[in-house]
Design a protein around this motif. Sequence first.
Motif, PDB file in Angstrom:
ATOM      1  N   ASP A 234       0.823  -1.202   0.000  1.00 45.17           N
ATOM      2  CA  ASP A 234       0.000   0.000   0.000  1.00 45.17           C
ATOM      3  C   ASP A 234       0.862   1.258   0.000  1.00 45.17           C
ATOM      4  OD1 ASP A 234      -2.390   1.505   0.113  1.00 45.17           O
ATOM      5  OD2 ASP A 234      -2.161   1.735   2.275  1.00 45.17           O
ATOM      6  N   THR A 235       1.766   1.364   0.977  1.00 41.08           N
ATOM      7  CA  THR A 235       2.688   2.495   1.051  1.00 41.08           C
ATOM      8  C   THR A 235       4.060   1.985   1.486  1.00 41.08           C
ATOM      9  OG1 THR A 235       2.178   2.972   3.380  1.00 41.08           O
ATOM     10  CG2 THR A 235       0.862   4.127   1.705  1.00 41.08           C
ATOM     11  N   ILE A 236       5.061   2.796   1.236  1.00 41.86           N
ATOM     12  CA  ILE A 236       6.405   2.513   1.742  1.00 41.86           C
ATOM     13  C   ILE A 236       6.985   3.813   2.287  1.00 41.86           C
ATOM     14  CG2 ILE A 236       7.415   2.774  -0.569  1.00 41.86           C
ATOM     15  CD1 ILE A 236       9.529   0.672   0.324  1.00 41.86           C
ATOM     16  N   THR A 237       7.540   3.736   3.485  1.00 44.29           N
ATOM     17  CA  THR A 237       8.101   4.899   4.171  1.00 44.29           C
ATOM     18  C   THR A 237       9.588   4.676   4.383  1.00 44.29           C
ATOM     19  OG1 THR A 237       6.020   5.398   5.298  1.00 44.29           O
ATOM     20  CG2 THR A 237       8.041   6.272   6.296  1.00 44.29           C
ATOM     21  N   MET A 238      10.379   5.691   4.056  1.00 43.81           N
ATOM     22  CA  MET A 238      11.831   5.597   4.178  1.00 43.81           C
ATOM     23  C   MET A 238      12.373   6.813   4.917  1.00 43.81           C
ATOM     24  SD  MET A 238      12.394   4.451   0.223  1.00 43.81           S
ATOM     25  CE  MET A 238      10.929   5.414  -0.193  1.00 43.81           C
ATOM     26  N   ALA A 239      13.298   6.583   5.830  1.00 44.98           N
ATOM     27  CA  ALA A 239      14.020   7.641   6.526  1.00 44.98           C
ATOM     28  C   ALA A 239      15.498   7.374   6.332  1.00 44.98           C
ATOM     29  CB  ALA A 239      13.659   7.673   8.004  1.00 44.98           C
ATOM     30  N   CYS A 240      16.198   8.330   5.722  1.00 44.99           N
ATOM     31  CA  CYS A 240      17.579   8.090   5.314  1.00 44.99           C
ATOM     32  C   CYS A 240      18.483   9.240   5.733  1.00 44.99           C
ATOM     33  CB  CYS A 240      17.658   7.905   3.801  1.00 44.99           C
ATOM     34  SG  CYS A 240      16.959   6.342   3.236  1.00 44.99           S
ATOM     35  N   PRO A 241      19.238   9.062   6.817  1.00 43.43           N
ATOM     36  CA  PRO A 241      20.263  10.055   7.142  1.00 43.43           C
ATOM     37  C   PRO A 241      21.444   9.925   6.190  1.00 43.43           C
ATOM     38  CG  PRO A 241      20.379   8.224   8.667  1.00 43.43           C
ATOM     39  CD  PRO A 241      19.183   7.969   7.796  1.00 43.43           C
ATOM     40  N   ASN A 242      21.958  11.064   5.736  1.00 35.36           N
ATOM     41  CA  ASN A 242      23.175  11.031   4.933  1.00 35.36           C
ATOM     42  C   ASN A 242      24.351  10.568   5.778  1.00 35.36           C
ATOM     43  OD1 ASN A 242      22.222  11.956   2.461  1.00 35.36           O
ATOM     44  ND2 ASN A 242      22.422  14.094   3.032  1.00 35.36           N
ATOM     45  N   LYS A 243      25.129   9.635   5.245  1.00 38.50           N
ATOM     46  CA  LYS A 243      26.448   9.351   5.796  1.00 38.50           C
ATOM     47  C   LYS A 243      27.428  10.136   4.943  1.00 38.50           C
ATOM     48  CE  LYS A 243      27.546   5.134   6.915  1.00 38.50           C
ATOM     49  NZ  LYS A 243      27.805   5.287   8.366  1.00 38.50           N
ATOM     50  N   HIS A 244      27.969  11.198   5.513  1.00 35.48           N
ATOM     51  CA  HIS A 244      28.765  12.120   4.717  1.00 35.48           C
ATOM     52  C   HIS A 244      30.206  11.635   4.579  1.00 35.48           C
ATOM     53  CE1 HIS A 244      25.690  15.145   4.361  1.00 35.48           C
ATOM     54  NE2 HIS A 244      25.512  15.164   5.661  1.00 35.48           N
ATOM     55  N   TYR A 245      30.699  11.703   3.349  1.00 36.56           N
ATOM     56  CA  TYR A 245      32.111  11.501   3.053  1.00 36.56           C
ATOM     57  C   TYR A 245      32.582  12.769   2.362  1.00 36.56           C
ATOM     58  CZ  TYR A 245      31.271   6.681   4.296  1.00 36.56           C
ATOM     59  OH  TYR A 245      30.941   5.544   4.987  1.00 36.56           O
ATOM     60  N   LEU A 246      33.369  13.568   3.082  1.00 34.31           N
ATOM     61  CA  LEU A 246      33.753  14.895   2.624  1.00 34.31           C
ATOM     62  C   LEU A 246      35.134  14.835   1.977  1.00 34.31           C
ATOM     63  CD1 LEU A 246      32.576  16.904   5.759  1.00 34.31           C
ATOM     64  CD2 LEU A 246      31.270  16.292   3.701  1.00 34.31           C
ATOM     65  N   LEU A 247      35.214  15.358   0.767  1.00 28.83           N
ATOM     66  CA  LEU A 247      36.470  15.335   0.018  1.00 28.83           C
ATOM     67  C   LEU A 247      37.543  16.126   0.767  1.00 28.83           C
ATOM     68  CD1 LEU A 247      37.504  14.264  -2.760  1.00 28.83           C
ATOM     69  CD2 LEU A 247      37.085  16.564  -3.641  1.00 28.83           C
ATOM     70  N   LEU A 248      38.696  15.490   0.973  1.00 28.67           N
ATOM     71  CA  LEU A 248      39.802  16.144   1.674  1.00 28.67           C
ATOM     72  C   LEU A 248      40.566  17.063   0.734  1.00 28.67           C
ATOM     73  CD1 LEU A 248      41.081  13.114   3.733  1.00 28.67           C
ATOM     74  CD2 LEU A 248      40.413  15.311   4.705  1.00 28.67           C
ATOM     75  N   ASN A 249      40.919  18.244   1.231  1.00 27.98           N
ATOM     76  CA  ASN A 249      41.752  19.182   0.479  1.00 27.98           C
ATOM     77  C   ASN A 249      43.214  18.842   0.741  1.00 27.98           C
ATOM     78  OD1 ASN A 249      42.954  21.275  -0.865  1.00 27.98           O
ATOM     79  ND2 ASN A 249      42.460  22.818   0.692  1.00 27.98           N
ATOM     80  N   LEU A 250      43.858  18.198  -0.230  1.00 28.82           N
ATOM     81  CA  LEU A 250      45.259  17.809  -0.094  1.00 28.82           C
ATOM     82  C   LEU A 250      46.198  18.721  -0.870  1.00 28.82           C
ATOM     83  CD1 LEU A 250      44.848  13.924  -0.342  1.00 28.82           C
ATOM     84  CD2 LEU A 250      44.966  15.344   1.707  1.00 28.82           C
ATOM     85  N   ALA A 251      45.648  19.802  -1.445  1.00 25.85           N
ATOM     86  CA  ALA A 251      46.475  20.737  -2.209  1.00 25.85           C
ATOM     87  C   ALA A 251      47.615  21.341  -1.386  1.00 25.85           C
ATOM     88  CB  ALA A 251      45.600  21.842  -2.805  1.00 25.85           C
ATOM     89  N   PRO A 252      47.421  21.646  -0.071  1.00 27.37           N
ATOM     90  CA  PRO A 252      48.549  22.192   0.699  1.00 27.37           C
ATOM     91  C   PRO A 252      49.756  21.260   0.756  1.00 27.37           C
ATOM     92  CG  PRO A 252      46.490  22.578   1.857  1.00 27.37           C
ATOM     93  CD  PRO A 252      46.174  21.653   0.716  1.00 27.37           C
ATOM     94  N   PHE A 253      49.558  19.974   0.434  1.00 27.99           N
ATOM     95  CA  PHE A 253      50.647  19.008   0.481  1.00 27.99           C
ATOM     96  C   PHE A 253      51.117  18.619  -0.921  1.00 27.99           C
ATOM     97  CE2 PHE A 253      47.509  18.228   3.861  1.00 27.99           C
ATOM     98  CZ  PHE A 253      48.234  18.763   4.920  1.00 27.99           C
ATOM     99  N   GLY A 254      50.676  19.381  -1.923  1.00 31.48           N
ATOM    100  CA  GLY A 254      51.092  19.130  -3.294  1.00 31.48           C
ATOM    101  C   GLY A 254      50.455  17.915  -3.916  1.00 31.48           C
ATOM    102  N   LEU A 255      49.304  17.488  -3.393  1.00 30.48           N
ATOM    103  CA  LEU A 255      48.632  16.300  -3.903  1.00 30.48           C
ATOM    104  C   LEU A 255      47.263  16.672  -4.461  1.00 30.48           C
ATOM    105  CD1 LEU A 255      49.368  13.866  -0.935  1.00 30.48           C
ATOM    106  CD2 LEU A 255      50.492  13.867  -3.166  1.00 30.48           C
ATOM    107  N   ASP A 256      46.884  16.028  -5.571  1.00 32.34           N
ATOM    108  CA  ASP A 256      45.520  16.189  -6.059  1.00 32.34           C
ATOM    109  C   ASP A 256      44.624  15.196  -5.330  1.00 32.34           C
ATOM    110  OD1 ASP A 256      46.185  13.766  -7.136  1.00 32.34           O
ATOM    111  OD2 ASP A 256      45.636  14.250  -9.197  1.00 32.34           O
TER     112      ASP A 256
END
Length: 278
Positions: A234-256
């Motif tokens: 009849d119905t479907i209910t979903m609750a979904c928290p984001n699991k965040h994966y945040l891109l690391l800024n490695l430019a200060p170390f000379g890395l892409d």
Amino acid sequence: MTLVHKTYGKGRVRVMRVHRGGGRHEVRELSVQAMLTGDFDRTFTHADNLRTVSTDTIRNVVNIVARENLALGNEEFCRAVAQRLLDSYDAAETATVSAHETRWARLTVDGTPHPHTFTLDGNGKPTASVTMSRSGTRIESGVAGFTFLKATESGWARYHKDPYTTIPETDDRIAATSMEASWLWRAAPADYAAANALILDTMLRVFATTYSHSVQDSLYRMGTAALDAVPELDTITMACPNKHYLLLNLAPFGLDNANQVFVATDEPHGQIECTVGR
């Protein structure tokens, strides 16, 4: 008084490595602790920090080694971090690096391993609920804590922006969630277990094989597909928290960092919920 023992470092450095081997991705998520012993007594006893490496620096070393070693297994990765710490800091006598892995199992869609979608190993708990009165019975099934991710084919763009907005647009990100879902039956299926499995398989197929413009976009299409696949729903209910994966800024170390190394964080998280009905 004598300083009998001392050690320090960084704990819970949560790092996700994505190894992109052509069209096939491998994901490795670790929670790392890196601890040092050595000539750091004066930091404890004389407020003298001259020879002591910042714990923030230790975290950066873990992330840099992650970027340089995307495919290493757990033991070799810990060894590489420990070696880098000892090579970099003369005051360090020992480096103890330990890690706990969050294991992701590759999703199989129609009998074929999917190239970039995964479910958490040992995943989810089936749920059932029956409410019975003298006028009728309400039966719900579901799953709690079912966790899955895709390493690509997901974005967040063209959203409302105002002076409070800081998040940048992206058309390629990790999409991950730990889903709480329940579905209400309007009729009993021939086999509840088989029907429940079909519902979950159908939703994951949509998630894995179609581009996600947002978690909201995916949830609605997943729910719609489940209703189409199982007419007794009849119905479907979903609750979904984001699991965040945040891109690391490695430019200060000379890395892409072409979507390869991320910091994992659970809080705060986006909370996306919806109910899809006929």
